[in-house]
Design a protein around this motif. Structure first.
Motif, mmCIF file in Angstrom:
data_model
loop_
_atom_site.group_PDB
_atom_site.id
_atom_site.type_symbol
_atom_site.label_atom_id
_atom_site.label_comp_id
_atom_site.label_asym_id
_atom_site.label_seq_id
_atom_site.Cartn_x
_atom_site.Cartn_y
_atom_site.Cartn_z
ATOM 1 N N LEU A 87 -2.892 3.117 3.201
ATOM 2 C CA LEU A 87 -3.134 2.556 1.866
ATOM 3 C C LEU A 87 -4.573 2.095 1.689
ATOM 4 O O LEU A 87 -5.085 2.043 0.566
ATOM 5 N N ASN A 88 -5.248 1.773 2.785
ATOM 6 C CA ASN A 88 -6.632 1.303 2.720
ATOM 7 C C ASN A 88 -7.657 2.433 2.855
ATOM 8 O O ASN A 88 -8.846 2.181 3.071
ATOM 9 N N GLN A 89 -7.202 3.667 2.721
ATOM 10 C CA GLN A 89 -8.124 4.798 2.797
ATOM 11 C C GLN A 89 -9.142 4.759 1.650
ATOM 12 O O GLN A 89 -8.844 4.332 0.538
ATOM 13 N N THR A 90 -10.343 5.224 1.929
ATOM 14 C CA THR A 90 -11.368 5.306 0.893
ATOM 15 C C THR A 90 -11.061 6.424 -0.102
ATOM 16 O O THR A 90 -11.608 6.437 -1.201
ATOM 17 N N TYR A 91 -10.211 7.353 0.283
ATOM 18 C CA TYR A 91 -9.742 8.391 -0.641
ATOM 19 C C TYR A 91 -8.578 7.797 -1.423
ATOM 20 O O TYR A 91 -7.510 7.524 -0.873
ATOM 21 N N ALA A 92 -8.767 7.621 -2.717
ATOM 22 C CA ALA A 92 -7.833 6.809 -3.507
ATOM 23 C C ALA A 92 -6.615 7.566 -4.026
ATOM 24 O O ALA A 92 -5.531 6.983 -4.171
ATOM 25 N N ASN A 93 -6.762 8.846 -4.333
ATOM 26 C CA ASN A 93 -5.657 9.563 -4.978
ATOM 27 C C ASN A 93 -4.672 10.084 -3.932
ATOM 28 O O ASN A 93 -4.715 11.247 -3.529
ATOM 29 N N LEU A 94 -3.796 9.212 -3.507
ATOM 30 C CA LEU A 94 -2.828 9.604 -2.499
ATOM 31 C C LEU A 94 -1.461 9.010 -2.793
ATOM 32 O O LEU A 94 -1.325 8.039 -3.541
ATOM 33 N N GLU A 105 9.189 -1.553 13.919
ATOM 34 C CA GLU A 105 8.858 -2.840 13.290
ATOM 35 C C GLU A 105 7.541 -3.423 13.794
ATOM 36 O O GLU A 105 6.769 -3.995 13.033
ATOM 37 N N GLU A 106 7.302 -3.258 15.079
ATOM 38 C CA GLU A 106 6.119 -3.864 15.700
ATOM 39 C C GLU A 106 4.823 -3.214 15.224
ATOM 40 O O GLU A 106 3.759 -3.830 15.270
ATOM 41 N N TYR A 107 4.904 -1.974 14.739
ATOM 42 C CA TYR A 107 3.703 -1.208 14.445
ATOM 43 C C TYR A 107 3.541 -0.801 12.981
ATOM 44 O O TYR A 107 2.445 -0.465 12.551
ATOM 45 N N ILE A 108 4.627 -0.805 12.227
ATOM 46 C CA ILE A 108 4.631 -0.140 10.928
ATOM 47 C C ILE A 108 3.637 -0.726 9.927
ATOM 48 O O ILE A 108 3.027 0.009 9.145
ATOM 49 N N TYR A 109 3.422 -2.048 9.956
ATOM 50 C CA TYR A 109 2.497 -2.647 8.993
ATOM 51 C C TYR A 109 1.087 -2.089 9.175
ATOM 52 O O TYR A 109 0.428 -1.705 8.204
ATOM 53 N N LYS A 110 0.639 -2.050 10.427
ATOM 54 C CA LYS A 110 -0.711 -1.535 10.684
ATOM 55 C C LYS A 110 -0.801 -0.063 10.317
ATOM 56 O O LYS A 110 -1.815 0.394 9.776
ATOM 57 N N ALA A 111 0.265 0.691 10.594
ATOM 58 C CA ALA A 111 0.276 2.123 10.299
ATOM 59 C C ALA A 111 0.174 2.382 8.796
ATOM 60 O O ALA A 111 -0.676 3.154 8.336
ATOM 61 N N VAL A 112 1.037 1.726 8.021
ATOM 62 C CA VAL A 112 1.055 1.954 6.572
ATOM 63 C C VAL A 112 -0.217 1.420 5.929
ATOM 64 O O VAL A 112 -0.812 2.070 5.063
ATOM 65 N N ASP A 113 -0.660 0.238 6.350
ATOM 66 C CA ASP A 113 -1.886 -0.334 5.783
ATOM 67 C C ASP A 113 -3.089 0.577 6.010
ATOM 68 O O ASP A 113 -3.982 0.679 5.157
ATOM 69 N N SER A 114 -3.127 1.225 7.164
ATOM 70 C CA SER A 114 -4.271 2.094 7.459
ATOM 71 C C SER A 114 -4.324 3.293 6.511
ATOM 72 O O SER A 114 -5.397 3.865 6.279
#
Length: 320
Positions: free
Chosen positions: A25-32, A14-23
């Motif tokens: 989803l915010n990739q410059t490579y879009a098709n993922l 819980e303490e880390y998951i938001y930063k992990a997932v956001d990193s």
């Protein structure tokens, strides 16, 4: 643009998951696509995963009974639809340009795997030392020996793979250090492997993680089993890195024996016998160990009580 599937096992993060997932989803490579595998997490992680799926169509969630990180990764592989596959742990995060640069490098050089490097975070400090000073490209035999000899790390998370190199290989369920037991098999399936001398992946060293692995008998033994399998693999395929594999297996065996001593492992257990027997077989060989392991091997042969004292003192110091 080909699809990249990023697999993330989720458990008590819980303490880390938001930063992990956001990193991701915010990739410059879009098709993922992001495959979040809720491994029966008892906290709110499962709910958080579902919230991400509701907000972003690229997120796919799997809820399953707890089976460990290896099992969760295997579920993710089965669900992945991308031609490229990557792995991120739920308490870590990655640079926003990681996958774009890796895929560009892969396509420009006809590679099957691209390896990056890892920055280690402990508190407010970031530690980074690249394994190599420049970008590199290896053929199959060069790459497998880089990994088996220790020059290329065992982490599956700071790399991307063409799906074909993973094939039907899966992580060993129920074992810790599943990367050690698996990554060399991926590499052996590749024709060309590339390395980028950048720290793309941020590994968070959580408080208590060192003692939980260094002096946990199961964790240490699982690691030992992985290195024995790697030695067997090198011997079977007659690779030029057999002696390097033997050295790593022996050092891991000595570290495992340290954990056994610290935890009063029974001498009658199969685990103890397997480790003890392997060390005995190495006594009269030129092993070229590091100084600490030379001392432990000498102690094993001449004065086991010194190894036991070392084990107990090390365990105490790790806990301070």
């Amino acid at each position: 643009m080909k699809k990249l599937s990023v697999i993330m096992p989720v458990y008590k993060a819980e303490e880390y998951i938001y930063k992990a997932v956001d990193s991701i989803l915010n990739q410059t490579y879009a098709n993922l696509e992001v495959i979040l595998v809720d491994d029966g997490s008892p906290d709110n992680c499962g709910k958080i995963c579902d919230e991400y799926a509701e907000k972003d169509s690229r997120v796919k969630v799997i809820h399953k009974k707890n089976g460990g990180q290896a099992d969760a990764r295997n579920f993710g592989i089965e669900a992945a639809s991308g031609e490229f596959i990557g792995f991120v742990d739920s308490d870590d995060y990655i640079e926003p340009y990681m996958y774009q640069e890796m895929i560009d490098y892969m396509q420009q050089n006809s590679l099957d795997i691209v390896c990056g490097d890892t920055k280690q975070i402990k508190g407010k400090k970031i530690k980074f030392k690249p394994r190599h000073k420049e970008n590199l490209i290896w053929n199959k035999n060069e790459a497998i020996c880089e990994n088996l000899s220790g020059s290329l790390d065992n982490a599956v998370t700071n790399k991307i793979y063409k799906r074909k190199v993973i094939g039907d290989i899966r992580f060993p369920k129920g074992r810790v250090y599943e990367d050690v037991a698996t990554i060399y098999k991926f590499i052996y399936n590749a024709d060309r492997v590339g390395y980028l001398a950048k720290g793309y992946y941020y590994y968070i060293k959580r408080k208590g993680s060192t003692i939980s692995t260094s002096f946990n008998s199961k964790s240490r033994y699982d690691c030992f089993v992985g290195y024995i399998e790697r030695l067997d693999f090198a011997e079977k395929h007659k690779l030029p890195c057999i002696e390097a594999c033997r050295k790593q297996a022996l050092e891991t065996a000595l570290a495992t024996l340290t954990a056994f001593y610290a935890n009063n492992e029974s001498k009658d257990s199969d685990r103890y016998k397997n480790v003890n027997n392997f060390i005995e077989m190495q006594l009269n060989k030129n092993n070229h160990l590091r100084k600490k392991h030379e001392f432990l091997l000498w102690s094993f042969k001449n004065c086991k009580v010194l190894h036991k004292i070392y084990a107990n003192l090390s365990s105490i110091l790790k806990r301070i």
